[in-house]
Design an enzyme around this catalytic site. Structure first.
Site, PDB file in Angstrom:
ATOM      1  CG  HIS A 111      -1.854  -1.091   1.394  1.00 38.75           C
ATOM      2  ND1 HIS A 111      -1.700  -2.072   2.341  1.00 38.75           N
ATOM      3  CD2 HIS A 111      -2.995  -1.397   0.727  1.00 38.75           C
ATOM      4  CE1 HIS A 111      -2.710  -2.927   2.261  1.00 38.75           C
ATOM      5  NE2 HIS A 111      -3.508  -2.549   1.278  1.00 38.75           N
ATOM      6  CG  ASP A 167      -5.553  -7.368  -5.335  1.00 37.28           C
ATOM      7  OD1 ASP A 167      -6.099  -8.367  -4.856  1.00 37.28           O
ATOM      8  OD2 ASP A 167      -4.807  -6.617  -4.669  1.00 37.28           O
TER       9      ASP A 167
END
Ligand code: AMP
Length: 289
Positions: free
Chosen positions: A46, A159
């Site tokens: 992140h 992802d």
């Protein structure tokens, strides 16, 4: 330390009107807005998205929302990690301007009735194993992009299917945001960072490495000139299945845009894997140029 080098104050808000005011002010001032949507439990993956946003934009907004709509009924919504204070500190360290942390009730009021669903790309792989997942993702991302109106939004290659679907949604719905896909951040041994890695005990973590080994094996065979993709898929699966506690959901080599499984090698490919390691589900992928 000069005033210029002091860390800027980060606003944390759950308030939609306040967020909209800040976004309007930034737009009025001609500032470039970057948004990083997350579910929190922030790790170096992140942080890399936030750093890229910080480097490319004037205003960086991080959204932190554990989105119930993207969890299936038997999934880990209740136990999903929520270390909100540590998350705030990480955002501050990167120099995030605004952390938007809405309440579930505000995002989905009682009469909420609208969903965004992308056809086609959502049918296979994660969509086949988690049938309601992507509808939850595209619905929340559409809302977050409407709220934050970013010039750029940052997603992880980790992802892979998700970023492909979000690109499709933005194109199809004429959303003006540029989708930026950032490389997967891994631990030094290759395990892709994931908020769910905290669920793994030491032996499961060791078994989780078999996903990355399967991807590297596919890459190496393709580089060595292997043309039989069915044989490579079997070898990927075998690499994971011979590892304790690993149950494979899929192991494939697909076209990076359409995500359709390939029958023969082409110039750009993506290897995709998903498996349960003990009770924890892990996914990973590798782009093979
Ligand atoms: P999540 O909080 O799991 O919804 O993830 C928020 C964003 O971080 C998504 O765009 C993910 O793809 C991205 N992300 C998660 N793990 C990684 C990683 N290891 N490297 C890079 N990006 C990641």
């Amino acid at each position: 330390m000069s005033p210029d080098s002091l860390p800027r104050a980060m606003l944390i808000t759950a308030d939609f009107a306040e967020l909209r005011r800040r976004v309007a002010a930034a737009r009025h001032a001609g500032q470039l807005i970057g948004c990083v949507p997350t579910m929190g439990a922030l790790h170096a993956g992140h942080v890399s998205l936030m750093q890229q946003a910080r480097a490319e934009c004037d205003v960086v907004i991080v959204t932190l929302f554990v989105n119930p709509k993207q969890f299936g009924p038997q999934e880990d919504l209740q136990k999903y990690p929520r270390p909100f204070e540590a998350d705030g500190d990480k955002c501050r360290t990167v120099g995030v301007d605004l952390l938007f942390q809405p309440d579930v009730r505000a995002m989905y009021p009682v009469q909420f009735a609208t969903h965004v669903a992308v056809d086609g790309l959502t049918a296979a792989w994660e969509g086949a194993v988690r049938p309601t997942h992507f509808r939850g993702v595209t619905t929340v991302v559409a809302k977050l992009l409407n709220l934050t109106q970013p010039d750029k939004a940052y997603f992880g290659q980790k992802d892979f299917q998700q970023q492909a679907i979000i690109r499709r949604m933005c194109r199809d719905l004429d959303m003006p945001t540029e989708i930026v896909t950032c490389p997967t951040v891994r631990d030094s041994d290759g395990l892709a960072l994931s908020s769910r890695n905290v669920y793994l005990n030491p032996s499961e973590r060791a078994s989780g490495l078999s996903l990355y080994r399967a991807l590297c094996l596919a890459r190496d065979k393709l580089r060595a000139g292997e043309k039989n993709l069915a044989a490579i898929r079997l070898a990927m699966r075998a690499e994971m299945e011979q590892t304790p506690d690993v149950a494979v959901d899929y192991a494939t080599i697909a076209d990076p845009e359409s995500l359709v499984e390939l029958s023969e090698p082409q110039s750009r490919m993506v290897a995709l894997v998903a498996a349960r390691v003990g009770p924890t589900r892990l996914i990973d992928n590798l782009l093979i140029p």
